[in-house]
Design a protein around this motif. Sequence first.
Motif, PDB file in Angstrom:
ATOM      1  N   PHE A   1      30.981  52.596  24.596  1.00 44.81           N
ATOM      2  CA  PHE A   1      30.577  52.418  25.983  1.00 44.81           C
ATOM      3  C   PHE A   1      30.065  51.004  26.255  1.00 44.81           C
ATOM      4  CE2 PHE A   1      30.439  57.129  26.135  1.00 44.81           C
ATOM      5  CZ  PHE A   1      31.235  57.293  27.266  1.00 44.81           C
ATOM      6  N   ILE A   2      29.521  50.337  25.229  1.00 45.17           N
ATOM      7  CA  ILE A   2      29.140  48.933  25.408  1.00 45.17           C
ATOM      8  C   ILE A   2      30.355  48.107  25.790  1.00 45.17           C
ATOM      9  CG2 ILE A   2      28.480  46.835  24.157  1.00 45.17           C
ATOM     10  CD1 ILE A   2      26.436  48.458  22.652  1.00 45.17           C
ATOM     11  N   TRP A   3      31.430  48.252  25.025  1.00 48.29           N
ATOM     12  CA  TRP A   3      32.608  47.410  25.242  1.00 48.29           C
ATOM     13  C   TRP A   3      33.491  47.925  26.360  1.00 48.29           C
ATOM     14  CZ3 TRP A   3      31.383  43.078  23.631  1.00 48.29           C
ATOM     15  CH2 TRP A   3      30.623  42.913  22.478  1.00 48.29           C
ATOM     16  N   LEU A   4      33.374  49.194  26.688  1.00 49.24           N
ATOM     17  CA  LEU A   4      34.047  49.693  27.896  1.00 49.24           C
ATOM     18  C   LEU A   4      33.361  49.113  29.125  1.00 49.24           C
ATOM     19  CD1 LEU A   4      36.146  51.768  29.090  1.00 49.24           C
ATOM     20  CD2 LEU A   4      34.210  53.356  29.265  1.00 49.24           C
ATOM     21  N   GLY A   5      32.033  49.165  29.131  1.00 50.30           N
ATOM     22  CA  GLY A   5      31.284  48.734  30.301  1.00 50.30           C
ATOM     23  C   GLY A   5      31.241  47.239  30.503  1.00 50.30           C
ATOM     24  N   ILE A   6      31.331  46.469  29.429  1.00 52.71           N
ATOM     25  CA  ILE A   6      31.161  45.021  29.544  1.00 52.71           C
ATOM     26  C   ILE A   6      32.267  44.375  30.371  1.00 52.71           C
ATOM     27  CG2 ILE A   6      32.483  44.202  27.535  1.00 52.71           C
ATOM     28  CD1 ILE A   6      30.008  42.449  26.883  1.00 52.71           C
ATOM     29  N   ASN A   7      33.386  45.085  30.528  1.00 52.33           N
ATOM     30  CA  ASN A   7      34.481  44.558  31.332  1.00 52.33           C
ATOM     31  C   ASN A   7      34.567  45.184  32.711  1.00 52.33           C
ATOM     32  OD1 ASN A   7      35.870  42.618  29.576  1.00 52.33           O
ATOM     33  ND2 ASN A   7      36.137  44.383  28.236  1.00 52.33           N
ATOM     34  N   MET A   8      33.660  46.094  33.038  1.00 50.39           N
ATOM     35  CA  MET A   8      33.626  46.693  34.371  1.00 50.39           C
ATOM     36  C   MET A   8      32.902  45.744  35.322  1.00 50.39           C
ATOM     37  SD  MET A   8      35.140  49.637  34.065  1.00 50.39           S
ATOM     38  CE  MET A   8      35.586  50.884  32.844  1.00 50.39           C
ATOM     39  N   LEU A   9      33.471  44.556  35.475  1.00 49.93           N
ATOM     40  CA  LEU A   9      32.811  43.482  36.207  1.00 49.93           C
ATOM     41  C   LEU A   9      33.766  42.863  37.224  1.00 49.93           C
ATOM     42  CD1 LEU A   9      31.105  41.624  33.217  1.00 49.93           C
ATOM     43  CD2 LEU A   9      30.023  43.224  34.786  1.00 49.93           C
ATOM     44  N   PRO A  10      33.225  42.282  38.298  1.00 46.77           N
ATOM     45  CA  PRO A  10      34.103  41.598  39.254  1.00 46.77           C
ATOM     46  C   PRO A  10      34.860  40.425  38.645  1.00 46.77           C
ATOM     47  CG  PRO A  10      31.769  41.246  39.773  1.00 46.77           C
ATOM     48  CD  PRO A  10      31.827  42.317  38.746  1.00 46.77           C
ATOM     49  N   LEU A  11      34.290  39.770  37.610  1.00 49.28           N
ATOM     50  CA  LEU A  11      34.996  38.658  36.978  1.00 49.28           C
ATOM     51  C   LEU A  11      36.300  39.129  36.343  1.00 49.28           C
ATOM     52  CD1 LEU A  11      34.853  35.641  36.320  1.00 49.28           C
ATOM     53  CD2 LEU A  11      33.717  36.222  34.185  1.00 49.28           C
ATOM     54  N   THR A  12      36.329  40.364  35.849  1.00 45.83           N
ATOM     55  CA  THR A  12      37.558  40.920  35.280  1.00 45.83           C
ATOM     56  C   THR A  12      38.603  41.121  36.371  1.00 45.83           C
ATOM     57  OG1 THR A  12      36.058  42.149  33.834  1.00 45.83           O
ATOM     58  CG2 THR A  12      38.395  42.623  33.625  1.00 45.83           C
ATOM     59  N   VAL A  13      38.156  41.507  37.559  1.00 48.08           N
ATOM     60  CA  VAL A  13      39.069  41.643  38.706  1.00 48.08           C
ATOM     61  C   VAL A  13      39.676  40.288  39.040  1.00 48.08           C
ATOM     62  CG1 VAL A  13      39.236  42.266  41.145  1.00 48.08           C
ATOM     63  CG2 VAL A  13      37.772  43.602  39.627  1.00 48.08           C
ATOM     64  N   VAL A  14      38.837  39.270  39.098  1.00 48.62           N
ATOM     65  CA  VAL A  14      39.308  37.916  39.393  1.00 48.62           C
ATOM     66  C   VAL A  14      40.340  37.460  38.364  1.00 48.62           C
ATOM     67  CG1 VAL A  14      38.599  35.498  39.523  1.00 48.62           C
ATOM     68  CG2 VAL A  14      37.202  37.263  40.598  1.00 48.62           C
ATOM     69  N   THR A  15      40.090  37.786  37.093  1.00 47.00           N
ATOM     70  CA  THR A  15      41.009  37.374  36.026  1.00 47.00           C
ATOM     71  C   THR A  15      42.358  38.076  36.168  1.00 47.00           C
ATOM     72  OG1 THR A  15      39.099  37.084  34.572  1.00 47.00           O
ATOM     73  CG2 THR A  15      41.264  37.146  33.533  1.00 47.00           C
ATOM     74  N   GLY A  16      42.364  39.363  36.477  1.00 47.17           N
ATOM     75  CA  GLY A  16      43.616  40.077  36.693  1.00 47.17           C
ATOM     76  C   GLY A  16      44.386  39.532  37.881  1.00 47.17           C
ATOM     77  N   ALA A  17      43.654  39.036  38.887  1.00 48.91           N
ATOM     78  CA  ALA A  17      44.295  38.497  40.087  1.00 48.91           C
ATOM     79  C   ALA A  17      45.002  37.169  39.833  1.00 48.91           C
ATOM     80  CB  ALA A  17      43.258  38.332  41.196  1.00 48.91           C
ATOM     81  N   LEU A  18      44.728  36.527  38.687  1.00 47.36           N
ATOM     82  CA  LEU A  18      45.363  35.242  38.391  1.00 47.36           C
ATOM     83  C   LEU A  18      46.878  35.363  38.252  1.00 47.36           C
ATOM     84  CD1 LEU A  18      42.862  33.700  35.779  1.00 47.36           C
ATOM     85  CD2 LEU A  18      43.106  33.125  38.200  1.00 47.36           C
ATOM     86  N   GLY A  19      47.370  36.550  37.896  1.00 45.04           N
ATOM     87  CA  GLY A  19      48.821  36.750  37.774  1.00 45.04           C
ATOM     88  C   GLY A  19      49.551  36.388  39.054  1.00 45.04           C
ATOM     89  N   PRO A  20      49.237  37.063  40.174  1.00 46.37           N
ATOM     90  CA  PRO A  20      49.897  36.704  41.442  1.00 46.37           C
ATOM     91  C   PRO A  20      49.402  35.396  42.053  1.00 46.37           C
ATOM     92  CG  PRO A  20      49.098  38.977  41.457  1.00 46.37           C
ATOM     93  CD  PRO A  20      48.466  38.299  40.278  1.00 46.37           C
ATOM     94  N   THR A  21      48.094  35.095  41.941  1.00 50.24           N
ATOM     95  CA  THR A  21      47.540  33.951  42.659  1.00 50.24           C
ATOM     96  C   THR A  21      47.797  32.616  41.973  1.00 50.24           C
ATOM     97  OG1 THR A  21      45.382  34.220  41.572  1.00 50.24           O
ATOM     98  CG2 THR A  21      45.705  35.354  43.667  1.00 50.24           C
ATOM     99  N   LEU A  22      47.714  32.593  40.668  1.00 48.47           N
ATOM    100  CA  LEU A  22      47.847  31.332  39.942  1.00 48.47           C
ATOM    101  C   LEU A  22      49.242  31.139  39.358  1.00 48.47           C
ATOM    102  CD1 LEU A  22      46.274  28.821  38.924  1.00 48.47           C
ATOM    103  CD2 LEU A  22      45.807  30.097  36.836  1.00 48.47           C
ATOM    104  N   PHE A  23      49.791  32.213  38.776  1.00 49.08           N
ATOM    105  CA  PHE A  23      51.096  32.111  38.112  1.00 49.08           C
ATOM    106  C   PHE A  23      52.247  32.619  38.979  1.00 49.08           C
ATOM    107  CE2 PHE A  23      47.997  32.642  34.592  1.00 49.08           C
ATOM    108  CZ  PHE A  23      48.201  31.416  33.970  1.00 49.08           C
ATOM    109  N   ALA A  24      51.950  33.142  40.174  1.00 48.54           N
ATOM    110  CA  ALA A  24      52.963  33.651  41.105  1.00 48.54           C
ATOM    111  C   ALA A  24      53.864  34.693  40.448  1.00 48.54           C
ATOM    112  CB  ALA A  24      53.794  32.496  41.668  1.00 48.54           C
ATOM    113  N   LEU A  25      53.265  35.546  39.615  1.00 46.42           N
ATOM    114  CA  LEU A  25      54.013  36.599  38.937  1.00 46.42           C
ATOM    115  C   LEU A  25      54.076  37.853  39.795  1.00 46.42           C
ATOM    116  CD1 LEU A  25      52.877  36.701  35.185  1.00 46.42           C
ATOM    117  CD2 LEU A  25      55.164  36.205  36.046  1.00 46.42           C
ATOM    118  N   PRO A  26      55.208  38.547  39.815  1.00 42.30           N
ATOM    119  CA  PRO A  26      55.272  39.847  40.486  1.00 42.30           C
ATOM    120  C   PRO A  26      54.323  40.843  39.823  1.00 42.30           C
ATOM    121  CG  PRO A  26      57.471  38.998  40.049  1.00 42.30           C
ATOM    122  CD  PRO A  26      56.514  38.120  39.296  1.00 42.30           C
ATOM    123  N   LEU A  27      53.977  41.887  40.544  1.00 43.38           N
ATOM    124  CA  LEU A  27      52.982  42.839  40.070  1.00 43.38           C
ATOM    125  C   LEU A  27      53.360  43.447  38.725  1.00 43.38           C
ATOM    126  CD1 LEU A  27      50.393  44.489  40.575  1.00 43.38           C
ATOM    127  CD2 LEU A  27      51.819  46.170  41.772  1.00 43.38           C
TER     128      LEU A  27
END
Length: 468
Positions: free
Chosen positions: A39-65
């Motif tokens: 639960f420590i390592w499950l919870g440590i990524n339940m953060l808005p920064l993780t959302v921002v990082t996932g968004a880099l695919g479409p926003t930064l690299f212009a990758l399809p979903l």
Amino acid sequence: MTEYPKLSTSTTKIITFERRHIRPIPEDERTGKPRGLFFIWLGINMLPLTVVTGALGPTLFALPLEWTILAIVVGNVIGGFGAALHASQGPQLGIPQMLQARAQFGYFGGSLLAFIALLMFLGFFASNLVVAAQSFDAVFGGGLLNVGIIVCAVVALVFAIFGYDLVRKAMAVFSVIIGVLVVVSLLLALTNPAAYATTRDLVFTPAGFFGMLAIGVTWQLAYAPYVSDYSRYMPKGIGSRQAFWATYSGLVIGTVGVMVLGALVGLTTGDDGNSMAALGSLLGGFGPVVLFAFGIASAVMNSSNIYSGVMCALTVLESVAARVRIDTGKRIGMTVGYALLATLAAVFGQNDFLLVFKDFVFVLLYVLIPWSAINLVDYFVLRKGHYDVEAMFRRDGGVYGRWNGIGLACYAAGILVQIPFMVTTMYTGPLAEPLGYVDLAWVVGFIVPAVLYVAWERAVAPQRSAVR
């Protein structure tokens, strides 16, 4: 091996105040459980920064979903394996992760690596502060980002001062709460037609795919310098296997789920790069609930970056100041100073956050990969988990010496061989263009130092035995 006396606690049985600091955790104080570690390592990524990082695919690299999701999954599965291998060292040795670097780089050489990790934790702490403040700003408005940053920093500071026990329990609670909200958010985002009505020009490119994959690898390996900070409380023996699987499953499941949500959010993120505002719009009336919970969770869970950063800082302090005794006062003072420095970095760096964060992640990859390679082959291939922990606290380094030239030279080689392959906004290597700007630096940065270190250490082993 020195026997360390059992320490009394200064609080109730519910919360134990941290008093071991960077010292080994005795067997009778190893109260960690696989479930708690998961639960420590499950919870440590339940953060808005993780959302921002996932968004880099479409926003930064212009990758399809679909390509973004594939890169997220593959990158995290690969990187999580390396991080979990580091976690399995904690129960065996009972000491913080970066203090173990003294075995590969010497007493003082290990402090250089601990200092690099310290800067990494500082960067992640500041990044989390910015995104947490953006979450609150998307809910309440008013443009009070600086106030949000300061409030989040104070909350994280309080938890970090108490230390391991409070950080662990808080992360376990929030992992369940945020986990439920993430699942609901994924369902709402997947069924919202607005998510797919993107105006972005998205197309698959090898450079974009491998760039996003490398971010997934980096995200997981960024935890490698502090996974043992928590697994060292697991019992010796069977604790190593349990620590591996609890860490691996928690890291991968938590990260992939939230990053996939981020990939959906990235389809509608504006040019300002504010993924939190896009998340709120995508979720409609449920958005403020999720954003507020994300902000609170980020403030609390960010305490892990202070806690482990201070473990590295204390390791460095002990090395450079021979007469300084590491105690509770030193840890608390270092924690306050560390939080203040990161808060200032967040306040002054928030305007260029997205671009700075992307380069920060890639630089992390370049400097962490060689250390990870050397540490893993030393532990699993050469020494097979057998170390003289007491020698790591001696100023002469004991059997590991003050400086290990082999380890340091191999680490430097691991950095240098990556330079021709690097792909960042600050610098692009000469081999990047012929490879279609696919970033393969991290691949050679792992293989070369690992092979060189094993071969070199085995070559000098007979000479060392003869001297002894």
